[in-house]
Design an enzyme around this catalytic site. Structure first.
Site, mmCIF file in Angstrom:
data_model
loop_
_atom_site.group_PDB
_atom_site.id
_atom_site.type_symbol
_atom_site.label_atom_id
_atom_site.label_comp_id
_atom_site.label_asym_id
_atom_site.label_seq_id
_atom_site.Cartn_x
_atom_site.Cartn_y
_atom_site.Cartn_z
ATOM 1 N N ASN A 88 0.829 -1.209 0.000
ATOM 2 C CA ASN A 88 0.000 0.000 0.000
ATOM 3 C C ASN A 88 0.873 1.273 0.000
ATOM 4 O O ASN A 88 2.060 1.203 -0.289
ATOM 5 C CB ASN A 88 -1.023 -0.001 1.143
ATOM 6 C CG ASN A 88 -2.339 0.640 0.712
ATOM 7 O OD1 ASN A 88 -2.337 1.782 0.247
ATOM 8 N ND2 ASN A 88 -3.433 -0.069 0.825
ATOM 9 N N ARG A 89 0.273 2.412 0.322
ATOM 10 C CA ARG A 89 0.942 3.691 0.052
ATOM 11 C C ARG A 89 1.657 4.285 1.254
ATOM 12 O O ARG A 89 1.216 4.119 2.394
ATOM 13 C CB ARG A 89 -0.091 4.706 -0.462
ATOM 14 C CG ARG A 89 -0.618 4.355 -1.846
ATOM 15 C CD ARG A 89 -1.684 5.317 -2.320
ATOM 16 N NE ARG A 89 -2.048 5.011 -3.704
ATOM 17 C CZ ARG A 89 -2.881 4.031 -4.070
ATOM 18 N NH1 ARG A 89 -3.442 3.270 -3.165
ATOM 19 N NH2 ARG A 89 -3.129 3.815 -5.345
ATOM 20 N N HIS A 114 3.289 0.010 -2.819
ATOM 21 C CA HIS A 114 3.629 -1.411 -2.900
ATOM 22 C C HIS A 114 5.130 -1.678 -3.008
ATOM 23 O O HIS A 114 5.569 -2.525 -3.794
ATOM 24 C CB HIS A 114 2.890 -2.064 -4.073
ATOM 25 C CG HIS A 114 1.401 -2.178 -3.887
ATOM 26 N ND1 HIS A 114 0.795 -2.261 -2.661
ATOM 27 C CD2 HIS A 114 0.373 -2.231 -4.808
ATOM 28 C CE1 HIS A 114 -0.525 -2.358 -2.816
ATOM 29 N NE2 HIS A 114 -0.798 -2.331 -4.098
ATOM 30 N N HIS A 184 -1.401 -10.018 -3.232
ATOM 31 C CA HIS A 184 -2.220 -9.122 -4.058
ATOM 32 C C HIS A 184 -2.959 -9.898 -5.160
ATOM 33 O O HIS A 184 -2.880 -9.547 -6.337
ATOM 34 C CB HIS A 184 -1.321 -8.048 -4.664
ATOM 35 C CG HIS A 184 -2.032 -6.791 -5.063
ATOM 36 N ND1 HIS A 184 -2.883 -6.735 -6.141
ATOM 37 C CD2 HIS A 184 -2.021 -5.559 -4.527
ATOM 38 C CE1 HIS A 184 -3.353 -5.497 -6.246
ATOM 39 N NE2 HIS A 184 -2.847 -4.763 -5.282
ATOM 40 N N SER A 185 -3.678 -10.940 -4.766
ATOM 41 C CA SER A 185 -4.436 -11.709 -5.761
ATOM 42 C C SER A 185 -5.695 -10.966 -6.173
ATOM 43 O O SER A 185 -6.356 -10.337 -5.352
ATOM 44 C CB SER A 185 -4.824 -13.072 -5.187
ATOM 45 O OG SER A 185 -3.704 -13.917 -5.213
ATOM 46 N N TYR A 186 -6.002 -11.079 -7.460
ATOM 47 C CA TYR A 186 -7.247 -10.531 -8.009
ATOM 48 C C TYR A 186 -8.227 -11.685 -8.170
ATOM 49 O O TYR A 186 -7.965 -12.616 -8.935
ATOM 50 C CB TYR A 186 -6.995 -9.918 -9.391
ATOM 51 C CG TYR A 186 -6.284 -8.597 -9.388
ATOM 52 C CD1 TYR A 186 -4.916 -8.520 -9.150
ATOM 53 C CD2 TYR A 186 -6.971 -7.419 -9.652
ATOM 54 C CE1 TYR A 186 -4.252 -7.305 -9.180
ATOM 55 C CE2 TYR A 186 -6.317 -6.198 -9.684
ATOM 56 C CZ TYR A 186 -4.968 -6.146 -9.437
ATOM 57 O OH TYR A 186 -4.315 -4.947 -9.467
ATOM 58 N N ASP A 256 -11.368 1.389 -3.021
ATOM 59 C CA ASP A 256 -9.918 1.217 -2.940
ATOM 60 C C ASP A 256 -9.523 1.701 -1.550
ATOM 61 O O ASP A 256 -8.810 2.680 -1.399
ATOM 62 C CB ASP A 256 -9.234 2.029 -4.048
ATOM 63 C CG ASP A 256 -7.784 1.603 -4.262
ATOM 64 O OD1 ASP A 256 -7.302 0.751 -3.488
ATOM 65 O OD2 ASP A 256 -7.146 2.130 -5.180
ATOM 66 N N GLN A 294 -7.694 -4.237 2.611
ATOM 67 C CA GLN A 294 -7.979 -3.295 1.532
ATOM 68 C C GLN A 294 -8.946 -3.957 0.557
ATOM 69 O O GLN A 294 -8.653 -5.028 0.022
ATOM 70 C CB GLN A 294 -6.676 -2.945 0.796
ATOM 71 C CG GLN A 294 -6.803 -1.906 -0.303
ATOM 72 C CD GLN A 294 -6.570 -0.479 0.176
ATOM 73 O OE1 GLN A 294 -6.285 -0.248 1.365
ATOM 74 N NE2 GLN A 294 -6.684 0.483 -0.721
ATOM 75 N N GLU A 322 -6.865 -7.331 0.285
ATOM 76 C CA GLU A 322 -5.453 -7.353 0.702
ATOM 77 C C GLU A 322 -5.377 -7.168 2.207
ATOM 78 O O GLU A 322 -5.645 -6.080 2.717
ATOM 79 C CB GLU A 322 -4.691 -6.222 0.003
ATOM 80 C CG GLU A 322 -4.762 -6.285 -1.496
ATOM 81 C CD GLU A 322 -4.656 -4.898 -2.137
ATOM 82 O OE1 GLU A 322 -3.695 -4.176 -1.847
ATOM 83 O OE2 GLU A 322 -5.553 -4.528 -2.911
#
Ligand code: BGC
Length: 357
Positions: A88-89, A114, A184-186, A256, A294, A322
């Site tokens: 993340n940021r 990330h 970070h799986s979609y 998000d 997330q 996440e």
């Protein structure tokens, strides 16, 4: 030509066997009677995950590519990857620790995202152990790599147990540093690439979330979800309120956002979220020791890439859950700490469990 989700072409192992930075990449398959998961040591990424839907049809629920080459060409989405050293940021790519200021890449301008330019998702991990149901991968991030202090030894272990995939992390450092690791799986529980995820039902065990500024940095507030589109305390379709005129949804281009599961790390795996594919009945339960999660509704997917089986990663064709510490924690003293000290061991774990609704 797009193939029907029913015709899952097996992945070709040799499309994953190459050498990057003098390290060998490969594809590893973990399987038992309920789940088959393919993982590459390039970015420690989950490439595919097969489970049966309610009609007994094998369905691949994680978005990914068919070769290392395609991951190299499309790496900006962190498909299936382990992200770190800080998932993340971090605001403006800056933080201070023990009086020293550190400057990181602002690879998601104006912020750091990330772990930076390569992070942990675009490096080759060393294989420590590989069996039919377990894969243990190791990465040593050098002191100063991506601007972070301290040499960090990181191990991620994927273990299949019945219908669950357990992801456990361990890390140690030789200098105080910050660490936040996630997978970070979609997901698309109707089958990757099969359509928008807006009809999926989602429930999140959080009564607060961390609203952000327009650049997705938390304001510091832990705001109640009650009465907002962020209220997933009862199961609701991901798409139910995603188009609501709400400043936070405008900032994120959809969901998000980090949801607050707890005030700190928990010793035991605790249920954080449940998502169900409306067409397959495949249900994903996410359990974690982490205090945050997330929800990312695939807002930046734009159909630019061809994913497995010749399908496309169109807008909102996948979502991420996440598990993590809160974004920008190194600059937010009131958030649970992400500092790791020498002599201590970072340990977190997350489970993706698959059942049928
Ligand atoms: C972030 C998104 C970002 C995506 C990368 C998510 O974890 O929250 O803002 O675009 O990762 O593809």
């Amino acid at each position: 030509m797009a193939q029907a989700q029913g015709s899952l072409t097996p992945l070709e192992r040799n499309a994953f066997q190459t050498e990057l930075d003098y390290r060998k990449t490969d594809l590893f398959v973990l399987r038992n009677e309920q789940v088959e998961v393919a993982i590459t040591n390039y970015g420690a990424r989950i490439v595919s995950l097969l489970v049966n839907d309610r009609e007994g049809k094998k369905t691949d629920v994680i978005t990914g590519f068919s070769s290392i080459q395609e991951y190299l060409e499309a790496d900006e989405d962190y498909q299936g990857a382990i992200v770190g050293r800080y998932a993340n940021r971090i605001a403006k790519g800056r933080f201070s620790l023990d009086g020293t200021a550190y400057v990181l890449a602002t690879n998601n301008a104006p912020n750091h995202l990330h772990g930076g330019l390569k992070g942990f998702s675009n490096v080759v991990w060393e294989v420590l152990e590989s069996t039919d149901t377990k894969l243990s991968l190791f990465y040593l991030a050098a002191d100063g790599e991506e601007g972070y202090p301290g040499a960090l030894n990181v191990t991620v272990t994927y273990t299949l147990q019945d219908q669950s995939l357990l992801i456990s992390f361990e890390a140690t450092t030789d200098k105080a540093t910050v660490v936040n690791l996630t997978n970070h799986s979609y997901f698309n529980l109707n089958g990757q690439g099969s359509g928008p995820i807006l009809g999926h039902t989602l429930q999140v065990a959080a009564d607060r979330y961390t609203p952000t500024d327009s650049t997705s940095i938390p304001t510091g507030e832990l705001a109640p979800v009650a009465g907002t589109p962020f209220d997933f305390r009862e199961p609701k379709k991901i798409g139910a309120a995603i188009e609501t005129a709400h400043e936070q949804l405008t900032f994120g281009g959809g969901y998000d956002h980090n949801f607050v599961l707890a005030d700190s790390c928990r010793p035991d795996l605790t249920l954080a979220a449940v998502a169900t594919g409306d067409r397959t009945g495949i249900r994903l339960e996410v359990l974690t020791t982490e205090p945050g999660i997330q929800l990312y509704s695939g807002n930046f997917l734009k159909g630019k890439h061809t994913i497995k089986y010749g399908l496309k990663d169109e807008h909102r064709y996948a979502f991420c859950l996440e598990t993590q510490h809160f974004p920008d924690s190194p600059n937010q003293p009131a958030f649970p700490s992400t500092v790791l000290q020498p002599g201590d061991t970072y340990r977190t774990s997350t489970v993706f469990r698959f059942t049928l609704a």
